[in-house]
Write an enzyme that holds these catalytic residues in place. Structure first.
Site, PDB file in Angstrom:
ATOM      1  N   CYS B  83       0.828  -1.217   0.000  1.00 20.12           N
ATOM      2  CA  CYS B  83       0.000   0.000   0.000  1.00 20.12           C
ATOM      3  C   CYS B  83       0.861   1.265   0.000  1.00 20.12           C
ATOM      4  CB  CYS B  83      -0.943   0.004   1.186  1.00 20.12           C
ATOM      5  SG  CYS B  83      -1.623  -1.612   1.567  1.00 20.12           S
ATOM      6  N   HIS B 335      -8.957   3.599  -1.542  1.00 21.05           N
ATOM      7  CA  HIS B 335      -7.578   3.111  -1.421  1.00 21.05           C
ATOM      8  C   HIS B 335      -7.199   2.217  -2.609  1.00 21.05           C
ATOM      9  CE1 HIS B 335      -3.874   1.734   0.155  1.00 21.05           C
ATOM     10  NE2 HIS B 335      -4.287   0.800   0.979  1.00 21.05           N
TER      11      HIS B 335
END
Ligand SMILES: [Zn+2]
Lengths: 172, 393
Positions: B83, B335
């Site tokens: 991420c 995200h």
């Protein structure tokens, strides 16, 4: 007298060729290509250097490794010591007793675990300081507390035949 | 080392973007970023693409994106730091300019997570961490990993699930003002508390969503930045660190060591003393509500165990000690894994230039902003400090 003659070209225009992989998404009504190529993937991973771990597990013992040169201990077990560079390792039996450091209960499971009921996972610090992450069994979530005493057990799992180590509450 | 500035930024709408392929989605941001910088492809020396992938087609996203965006034959690579891939890509671009290898570098973050079913995405994200010891037999999930941190944190400091909910409420509040956010609606305490458990004690509304999206920034050397813009935003320091793959090797579950190390290194490089009052805003990695609380502490905005009090007191809304995640954060903005870090740097850049419309524009007093981007569960950590002021010499 009634039927009209149509050229081959016109016939094609009336009945277009279709492709079954172009579909319209239900939610957005946008056209998508649904790939025809399906891949099934299963890894094959060497366990040569950690076979002592599996041999002990089969005898009902959970072990890590200890470096014979510098004394560093490891769990998960490994065949090489990154602290001193030695590959001369011996088995290090883990204490069966420990203390729960944290836990969770997994409700939204990965697709490859969909055959299991929701499961709890715990991390415990075993006596001697090595930590173990595994399923936590034999206790209701509302009775679990960080810091509670736990023990490591080994069993053959019914659902997939895995020889698993797991944590369960231990009398304190 | 040469100074490096952000001279252009772009971002696509985040959400379920089944109207665009990966390369088309990337182009939306690349075009915006080039227009913003006032450059064309020929002005770019190289480009770095941040994509995690696995859920989407095309195994060589860098060249796939490069071809569509007209960037071929410039040098490129795909960068992966889970991420935090976006920040890692920026780190790579920053390094090549700072070292003198390049003058203008494009950073493109893009992710198409909805090309596979949600259950496959959950599976793939859960496999990240340590597949052999933690996934194979125990089916860990990404919410499950952060739940281990949440349980330990709540237990140690006496924080509650309601404190976690405050983060979701704040970030949805700001997300409601962000036209590019996946969720542009507010949520209240009841909605958060009554949402279903995903991994106890984390509920659905404690979690960031599965998102498609892209973001791009253009970085430039000082010489080029001065030519291109009158208000470059300078990258004053990037700090990075890594954590163990296995959770069983973590020292504790009440903070992320990698984040603390990354912050320390970034602060040192930027000559920043860590006082949150000197920042105008921060974008922090709230993949889960607990992650934002940990970030307050790991970044030194609050003392250890004090993060939940900042949330309780509303200290991270505008007008508080330091506004955090005025974009809506990962929680509400969405995200798209590889795009997230790039989007964060783009957001802070635009904030420092006061280019944000409406109430979520921060009051810019000191000209400093911070980006905190975590990969996995503290497996990777990047902290970036940005400033209107070039500093030094
Ligand atoms: Zn050794």
């Amino acid at each position: 007298m009634t039927s009209k003659l149509v050229s081959p070209k016109q016939r094609q225009r009336k009945k277009p060729l279709t492709d079954s992989q172009i579909v319209v998404d239900e939610k957005t009504q946008l056209p998508q290509l649904v790939s025809r190529r399906v891949l099934e993937q299963r890894y094959v991973i060497p366990v040569v250097r950690i076979m002592p771990f599996y041999r002990n597990l089969m005898k009902g013992r959970l072990v890590g490794t200890r470096c014979k040169v510098c004394g560093a201990t490891y769990f998960p077990p490994r065949g090489d010591c990154c602290k001193c560079g030695s590959s001369d390792m011996s088995v290090k039996k883990l204490s069966e007793k420990g203390e729960l450091v944290s836990f969770t209960k997994i409700f939204v499971k990965p697709s490859s675990f969909s055959q299991f009921p929701d499961y709890m996972v715990g991390v415990a610090r075993m006596e001697g300081d090595l930590k173990v992450l595994s399923w936590l069994r034999g206790v209701q979530p509302d009775r679990v507390k960080v810091g509670m005493k736990v023990a490591v057990k080994i069993q053959k799992r019914v659902e997939d035949g895995a020889l698993e180590y797991y944590l369960e509450p231990a009398p304190s | 080392m040469r100074s490096v500035a952000v001279v252009g930024a772009g971002q696509s709408k985040f959400g379920r973007r089944n109207d665009a392929r990966l390369d088309e989605l990337a182009w939306e941001s690349v075009k915006q970023a080039m227009d913003d910088a006032g450059i064309v492809q020929n002005d770019i020396d190289s480009f770095v693409v941040s994509t995690v992938g696995g859920w989407s087609a095309e195994l060589l996203p860098a060249v796939f994106v490069g071809e569509y965006c007209g960037l071929e034959p410039k040098p490129t690579m795909r960068v992966e730091a889970a991420c935090a891939s976006g920040s890692a890509a920026i780190y790579q671009a920053y390094s090549s300019i700072a070292s003198g290898l390049a003058d203008v570098v494009a950073v493109v973050g893009v992710e198409k997570m909805t090309e596979s079913p949600t259950s496959v995405a959950v599976e793939l994200i859960g496999r990240a961490g340590n597949y052999f010891w933690e996934f194979e037999n125990f089916g860990m999930t990404f919410p499950g990993y952060y739940a281990l941190y949440a349980t330990a944190y709540l237990s140690k400091y006496g924080a509650t699930e309601k404190d976690l909910a405050e983060i979701a409420i704040k970030n949805h509040y700001y997300g409601s003002m962000n036209p590019k956010a996946q969720f542009q609606k507010k949520v209240n305490l009841d909605e958060v508390m009554s949402s279903k458990y995903v991994a106890w004690p984390l509920k659905l509304l404690d979690c960031s969503p599965i998102t498609d999206g892209s973001a791009a920034v253009i970085l430039a050397s000082e010489k080029m930045a001065r030519k291109l813009t009158k208000d470059p935003i300078w990258i004053r320091g990037i700090g990075a660190a890594s954590g163990t793959a296995n959770m069983s090797l973590r020292e504790d579950f009440v903070g992320l060591k990698a984040a603390r190390l990354a912050a320390k290194s970034a602060y040192q490089r930027a000559g920043f003393d860590g006082d949150p009052k000197k920042l105008d805003l921060a974008e922090v990695h709230d993949c889960f509500t607990i992650a934002e609380l940990l970030a307050y502490e790991d970044l030194g905005f609050s003392r250890k165990g004090g993060g939940f009090k900042m949330a309780r007191e509303g200290q991270t809304y505008k007008g508080g000690v330091l506004p955090v995640n005025l974009s809506g954060g990962l929680k509400a903005k969405g995200h798209p894994i590889g795009a997230t870090g790039v989007s964060m740097v783009g957001e802070v850049t635009r904030q420092l230039k006061s280019q944000i419309k409406g109430d979520r524009q921060a009051d810019i007093r000191n000209g400093w902003g911070l980006v905190h981007n975590i990969g996995g569960t503290g497996h990777y950590a990047y902290v970036t400090l940005l400033s209107q002021d070039k500093g030094g010499q």
